[in-house]
Design a protein around this motif. Structure first.
Motif: not given
Length: 192
Positions: A88-106
């Motif tokens: 679940r921790a791996v899944e949490a990172l693969t959900t949260t980090m891309p969301l964070f990075l894509l938000m800044y990219s947008a």
């Protein structure tokens, strides 16, 4: 050995996987598929959603960061209740980090579209994502540079967010995993 082929102590015969290992393997496969699916959906949404010049302002950025924080908090809660907290921790990172990075990219893409010249070159969505990952990884090639004050402020907020994401968020995730593992080894189950 009994009729099922198990030894008297209940262990499976040599060469067969223990039921717990099979369940954990299936859980790992499910998590891997969810991670790939989540990242694919997030990246597809980034490239397909129409962003307008009104999509980047302090309010929307604050709302986006709040959404990332809320997703992260829900993930931490699910880790503490999970039978497989490490997965679940791996899944949490693969959900949260891309969301964070894509938000800044947008945000970088929109700020360049609404105020051309904010960066030393015009940014496509791919360029904005490249710049975001360059800032996140602290590589800083220098090929894309924020030139205006609003763009530099946005980059600075990402830098602070990067430190928090890597340091504080990782520590929180590890703490949740440790608590869940301790709970499991002591034989107690959490709520839900």
């Amino acid at each position: 050995m009994d009729r099922t082929g198990s030894a008297p102590d209940g262990t499976p015969p040599a060469g067969t996987a223990a039921p717990g290992r099979v369940r954990k393997g299936r859980a790992a496969l499910v998590v891997a598929l969810r991670c790939v699916t989540t990242i694919t959906i997030l990246v597809a949404a980034y490239f397909l959603l129409p962003f307008t010049r009104h999509d980047v302002d302090v309010t929307n950025l604050a709302l986006g960061l709040s959404a990332v924080t809320a997703v992260f908090a829900l993930q931490v809660r699910s880790i503490a209740r999970s039978a497989h907290p490490r997965l679940r921790a791996v899944e949490a990172l693969t959900t949260t980090m891309p969301l964070f990075l894509l938000m800044y990219s947008a945000a970088y893409f929109v700020i360049e579209q609404s105020a051309p010249g904010s960066f030393n070159e015009s940014l496509t969505r791919a360029d904005a994502l490249y710049f975001t990952l360059t800032v996140f990884s602290t590589v800083g090639f220098g090929d894309i540079v924020a030139r205006t004050e609003p763009a530099r402020i946005l980059v600075m907020t990402q830098m602070v967010g990067n430190v928090l994401a890597v340091g504080v968020a990782t520590r929180i995730l590890f703490g949740a995993v440790e608590a869940a593992v301790r709970r499991q080894t002591s034989g107690t189950r959490g709520p839900g």
